[in-house]
Design a protein around this motif. Sequence first.
Motif, PDB file in Angstrom:
ATOM      1  N   UNK A   8       1.190  11.477   2.430  1.00 42.07           N
ATOM      2  CA  UNK A   8       1.535  10.192   2.415  1.00 42.07           C
ATOM      3  C   UNK A   8       1.941   9.703   4.069  1.00 42.07           C
ATOM      4  N   UNK A   9       2.587  10.309   4.664  1.00 42.52           N
ATOM      5  CA  UNK A   9       2.905   9.900   6.138  1.00 42.52           C
ATOM      6  C   UNK A   9       1.537  10.168   7.066  1.00 42.52           C
ATOM      7  N   UNK A  10       0.949  11.022   6.502  1.00 40.23           N
ATOM      8  CA  UNK A  10      -0.535  11.304   7.383  1.00 40.23           C
ATOM      9  C   UNK A  10      -1.277   9.966   7.072  1.00 40.23           C
ATOM     10  N   UNK A  11      -1.345   9.324   5.567  1.00 42.84           N
ATOM     11  CA  UNK A  11      -2.182   8.323   5.418  1.00 42.84           C
ATOM     12  C   UNK A  11      -1.647   7.342   6.103  1.00 42.84           C
ATOM     13  N   UNK A  12      -0.230   6.976   6.319  1.00 41.73           N
ATOM     14  CA  UNK A  12       0.444   5.890   7.124  1.00 41.73           C
ATOM     15  C   UNK A  12      -0.127   5.954   8.545  1.00 41.73           C
ATOM     16  N   UNK A  13       0.200   7.258   9.213  1.00 41.73           N
ATOM     17  CA  UNK A  13      -0.174   7.353  10.509  1.00 41.73           C
ATOM     18  C   UNK A  13      -1.571   7.061  10.820  1.00 41.73           C
ATOM     19  N   UNK A  14      -2.565   7.511   9.903  1.00 39.59           N
ATOM     20  CA  UNK A  14      -4.015   7.493  10.186  1.00 39.59           C
ATOM     21  C   UNK A  14      -4.363   5.892  10.039  1.00 39.59           C
ATOM     22  N   UNK A  15      -3.730   5.236   9.298  1.00 39.67           N
ATOM     23  CA  UNK A  15      -3.720   3.779   9.269  1.00 39.67           C
ATOM     24  C   UNK A  15      -3.576   2.960  10.432  1.00 39.67           C
ATOM     25  N   UNK A  16      -2.404   3.559  10.874  1.00 42.41           N
ATOM     26  CA  UNK A  16      -1.945   2.851  12.162  1.00 42.41           C
ATOM     27  C   UNK A  16      -2.995   3.105  13.202  1.00 42.41           C
ATOM     28  N   UNK A 113       0.118  -0.352   3.889  1.00 41.16           N
ATOM     29  CA  UNK A 113      -1.139  -1.083   3.243  1.00 41.16           C
ATOM     30  C   UNK A 113      -1.022  -0.544   1.793  1.00 41.16           C
ATOM     31  N   UNK A 114      -1.903  -1.516   1.025  1.00 41.11           N
ATOM     32  CA  UNK A 114      -1.985  -1.196  -0.417  1.00 41.11           C
ATOM     33  C   UNK A 114      -2.052   0.264  -0.647  1.00 41.11           C
ATOM     34  N   UNK A 115      -3.083   1.012   0.126  1.00 42.60           N
ATOM     35  CA  UNK A 115      -3.493   2.375  -0.370  1.00 42.60           C
ATOM     36  C   UNK A 115      -1.916   3.221  -0.114  1.00 42.60           C
ATOM     37  N   UNK A 116      -1.280   2.914   0.914  1.00 44.22           N
ATOM     38  CA  UNK A 116      -0.084   3.732   1.141  1.00 44.22           C
ATOM     39  C   UNK A 116       0.980   3.565   0.229  1.00 44.22           C
ATOM     40  N   UNK A 117       0.891   2.268  -0.307  1.00 48.85           N
ATOM     41  CA  UNK A 117       2.005   1.947  -1.531  1.00 48.85           C
ATOM     42  C   UNK A 117       1.591   2.572  -2.890  1.00 48.85           C
ATOM     43  N   UNK A 118       0.331   2.466  -3.188  1.00 44.22           N
ATOM     44  CA  UNK A 118      -0.247   2.905  -4.468  1.00 44.22           C
ATOM     45  C   UNK A 118      -0.255   4.605  -4.388  1.00 44.22           C
ATOM     46  N   UNK A 119      -0.504   5.099  -3.314  1.00 46.23           N
ATOM     47  CA  UNK A 119      -0.408   6.640  -3.455  1.00 46.23           C
ATOM     48  C   UNK A 119       0.941   7.125  -3.426  1.00 46.23           C
ATOM     49  N   UNK A 120       2.033   6.389  -2.790  1.00 40.55           N
ATOM     50  CA  UNK A 120       3.254   6.631  -3.013  1.00 40.55           C
ATOM     51  C   UNK A 120       3.823   6.446  -4.334  1.00 40.55           C
ATOM     52  N   UNK A 122       1.845   6.585  -7.273  1.00 39.17           N
ATOM     53  CA  UNK A 122       1.284   7.666  -8.090  1.00 39.17           C
ATOM     54  C   UNK A 122       1.837   8.924  -7.807  1.00 39.17           C
ATOM     55  N   UNK A 123       2.273   9.400  -6.444  1.00 42.50           N
ATOM     56  CA  UNK A 123       2.998  10.607  -6.226  1.00 42.50           C
ATOM     57  C   UNK A 123       4.527  10.612  -6.829  1.00 42.50           C
ATOM     58  N   UNK A 124       5.121   9.456  -7.086  1.00 44.27           N
ATOM     59  CA  UNK A 124       6.302   9.701  -7.876  1.00 44.27           C
ATOM     60  C   UNK A 124       6.261   9.593  -9.188  1.00 44.27           C
ATOM     61  N   UNK A 125       5.133   9.609  -9.622  1.00 41.94           N
ATOM     62  CA  UNK A 125       5.143   9.779 -11.289  1.00 41.94           C
ATOM     63  C   UNK A 125       5.171   8.666 -11.764  1.00 41.94           C
ATOM     64  N   UNK A 126       5.192   7.319 -11.154  1.00 45.47           N
ATOM     65  CA  UNK A 126       5.517   6.090 -11.991  1.00 45.47           C
ATOM     66  C   UNK A 126       4.269   5.513 -12.614  1.00 45.47           C
TER      67      UNK A 126
END
Length: 126
Positions: A8-16, A113-120, A122-126
């Motif tokens: 997820x950190x990679x996704x956020x940094x790539x977005x930046x 971003x939406x993608x970062x939050x949704x990925x996070x 889904x990774x937490x199992x919510x």
Amino acid sequence: MKKVSMTLAGVVLATIAALALPTTAVAASDNSIVHIKNKSDWEIHHLFMSPSDQDHWGPDQLGEKVIAAGGGSFELHKVPCDTWDIKIVDEDGDECVITGVDICASKEGWVITNDALLSCESDSGD
């Protein structure tokens, strides 16, 4: 609380990197100014930080402020350049923890971003 993997950190940094915002994070020898932009559809109500080598969260960096959805922004000042774990809480109370964020690694700032939050979420199992 489960911390999200470096993916997820990679996704956020790539977005930046992809957005290439004007220079908004200025690294100093001990402190920085970090510009946070919320391009997600959710307001950000809380932002907590913890040095990556510690197990407790610091105070809410937003205080009474909210980072508006769809382009709101916020600046953190006098934050030591280091590797941090960051927890954000959106308007629905959903928590997202991103580990190992080097806040001085990018001069472009940090974009939520939406993608970062949704990925996070889904990774937490919510």
